[in-house]
Design a protein around this motif. Structure first.
Motif, short mmCIF file in Angstrom:
data_model
loop_
_atom_site.label_atom_id
_atom_site.label_comp_id
_atom_site.label_asym_id
_atom_site.label_seq_id
_atom_site.Cartn_x
_atom_site.Cartn_y
_atom_site.Cartn_z
N GLN A 1 0.88 -1.32 0.00
CA GLN A 1 -0.14 0.03 -0.16
C GLN A 1 1.01 1.29 0.04
N PRO A 2 1.64 1.54 -0.91
CA PRO A 2 2.56 2.57 -1.32
C PRO A 2 1.84 3.97 -1.20
N ASN A 3 2.62 4.81 -0.95
CA ASN A 3 1.86 6.23 -1.22
C ASN A 3 2.99 7.16 -2.10
N LEU A 4 4.33 6.56 -2.25
CA LEU A 4 4.99 7.16 -3.24
C LEU A 4 5.87 6.13 -3.99
N ALA A 5 6.12 6.57 -5.18
CA ALA A 5 7.00 5.59 -5.88
C ALA A 5 7.94 6.46 -6.54
N LYS A 6 8.96 5.78 -6.96
CA LYS A 6 10.32 6.22 -7.98
C LYS A 6 10.34 5.64 -9.28
N ILE A 7 10.42 6.47 -10.26
CA ILE A 7 10.48 6.01 -11.54
C ILE A 7 12.24 6.50 -12.09
N GLN A 8 12.48 5.79 -13.19
CA GLN A 8 13.83 6.43 -13.51
C GLN A 8 13.95 6.56 -15.03
N LEU A 9 14.69 7.68 -15.70
CA LEU A 9 14.76 7.87 -17.09
C LEU A 9 16.43 7.92 -17.07
N LYS A 10 17.19 7.15 -17.60
CA LYS A 10 18.58 7.16 -17.48
C LYS A 10 19.16 6.47 -18.98
N GLY A 11 20.19 7.05 -19.19
CA GLY A 11 20.76 6.64 -20.47
C GLY A 11 20.36 7.34 -21.64
N MET A 12 20.73 6.99 -22.82
CA MET A 12 20.03 7.42 -24.02
C MET A 12 18.77 7.14 -24.41
N ILE A 13 17.88 8.15 -24.97
CA ILE A 13 16.68 7.98 -25.14
C ILE A 13 16.41 7.31 -26.30
N LEU A 14 16.16 6.10 -26.59
CA LEU A 14 15.97 5.47 -27.80
C LEU A 14 14.38 4.87 -28.06
N ASP A 15 13.72 4.80 -27.06
CA ASP A 15 12.26 4.45 -27.36
C ASP A 15 11.46 4.79 -25.89
N SER A 16 10.44 4.90 -25.91
CA SER A 16 9.43 5.02 -24.60
C SER A 16 9.14 3.83 -23.98
N SER A 17 9.45 2.78 -24.06
CA SER A 17 8.99 1.58 -23.55
C SER A 17 9.31 1.34 -22.20
N MET A 18 10.49 1.70 -21.78
CA MET A 18 11.02 1.42 -20.50
C MET A 18 10.21 2.41 -19.62
N LEU A 19 10.00 3.66 -19.89
CA LEU A 19 9.52 4.64 -19.02
C LEU A 19 8.06 4.30 -19.07
N ARG A 20 7.06 3.72 -20.22
CA ARG A 20 5.89 3.44 -20.14
C ARG A 20 5.50 2.18 -19.50
N ALA A 21 6.49 1.34 -19.34
CA ALA A 21 6.28 0.27 -18.61
C ALA A 21 6.23 0.44 -17.11
N GLN A 22 7.21 1.40 -16.50
CA GLN A 22 7.52 1.87 -15.33
C GLN A 22 5.88 2.41 -14.55
N ILE A 23 5.54 3.25 -15.87
CA ILE A 23 4.32 4.12 -15.41
C ILE A 23 3.14 3.24 -15.53
N ASP A 24 3.05 2.08 -16.44
CA ASP A 24 2.09 1.16 -16.22
C ASP A 24 1.95 0.42 -14.94
N GLU A 25 2.86 0.29 -14.39
CA GLU A 25 3.20 -0.56 -13.20
C GLU A 25 2.60 0.28 -12.00
N LEU A 26 2.90 1.61 -12.07
CA LEU A 26 2.16 2.29 -11.23
C LEU A 26 0.52 2.50 -10.99
N HIS A 27 0.14 2.18 -12.11
CA HIS A 27 -1.61 2.06 -12.10
C HIS A 27 -1.95 0.92 -11.30
N GLN A 28 -1.04 0.13 -10.75
CA GLN A 28 -1.66 -1.16 -10.27
C GLN A 28 -1.46 -0.77 -8.64
N TYR A 29 -1.37 0.49 -8.26
CA TYR A 29 -1.44 0.86 -6.93
C TYR A 29 -2.14 2.32 -6.65
N PRO A 30 -3.51 1.99 -6.71
CA PRO A 30 -4.26 3.06 -6.26
C PRO A 30 -4.06 4.06 -5.26
#
Length: 284
Positions: free
Chosen positions: A40-69
């Protein structure tokens, strides 16, 4: 050579059951993603590191956040020199959409340049520590002319193309004056989109774009003065601001399993180091 018998046996086992190993690995990853830990987390950390080649890594991190209302706020940690135009714009939109639902605070202790800065402008607040580098707002199209090398080795490419500009930017010949003009106009259009989005997001005067853009890189003090960041803070201070924005008194961070952390780390580093010198249009 019986000494090698155990090694040969292991290799034969891996070869024989390779598909089974891959299948089990996929099942484990799916189970982890389908059945998130009971938190039951109230805060989360996501990361954007290295060369930006596509959005899939960041999108996956955000999609995971949606599992925690129960989440009330997100810390986005950035350390990136930028990358591809489309991916940077896509991530920027993802962050903006997330910030419309709950506070998103960006913090960098390293580099937040070009496409990485573009990706961050939709956040609720942008902070950097005293040693960070911010900016490099510009667009570049790069390539190479290896015709002299090809001439030396006696290699002559043959190409059939339809469309006057279809071969634009190719590496085996000089670019024509018309092609250079076309590319320059294209880059100007991308650049104008970039500076306009920055000005709108950060409430800056577009007429002053020469001051905050033009590919210039700034230290944290100058970036704050120009309005590119909100303040100069340490990571702990940025978290304190996130708690205020999200109304959290005692933080409960979203924790990833060790397996998830390993997968994230492996995927994050697998491409960034290989494609650090990509050719093409980029926000670098």
């Amino acid at each position: 050579m019986k000494i090698f018998t155990p090694i040969i046996a292991v290799l034969e086992c891996i070869t024989k059951y390779f598909k089974a190993f891959v299948f089990i690995l996929i099942v484990i990853i799916l189970l982890i993603s389908i059945n998130p830990p009971a938190q039951q987390p109230n805060l989360a950390k996501i990361q954007l590191k290295g060369m930006i080649l596509d959005s899939s890594m960041l999108r996956a991190q955000i999609d995971e956040l949606h599992q925690y209302p129960s989440l009330k706020g997100v810390l986005l940690v950035v350390n990136s020199p930028g990358g591809a135009v489309g991916a940077s714009v896509e991530i920027s939109d993802l962050i903006k959409e997330l910030a419309e639902k709950l506070p998103v605070v960006v913090h960098t202790e390293g580099v937040m340049a070009s496409g990485a800065y573009y990706a961050s402008i939709g956040a609720s607040k942008i902070y950097a520590n005293r040693g960070a580098l911010i900016g490099s707002i510009g667009v570049i199209f790069s390539g190479a002319n290896i015709k002299p090398l090809l001439d030396k080795i006696g290699y002559e490419p043959q190409t059939i193309a339809a469309g006057e500009y279809k071969e634009i930017g190719t590496y085996y010949r000089d670019w024509s004056a018309k092609e250079r003009t076309f590319i320059q106009n294209l880059i100007k259009e991308e650049y104008n989109t970039f500076i306009t989005d920055v000005a709108n997001a950060r409430k800056l005067d577009l007429a002053n774009a020469q001051q905050f853009a033009e590919g210039k890189i700034f230290n944290a003090t100058k970036a704050k003065e120009l309005g590119l960041i909100d303040d100069i803070l340490s990571r702990n201070q940025a978290i304190a601001q996130l708690k205020i924005l999200s109304g959290v008194e005692k933080e409960e961070w979203l924790e990833k399993s060790s397996w998830q952390s390993y997968i994230d780390s492996a995927l994050e580093s697998s491409l960034s180091s290989v494609f650090s010198a990509l050719f093409g249009v980029g926000l670098q």
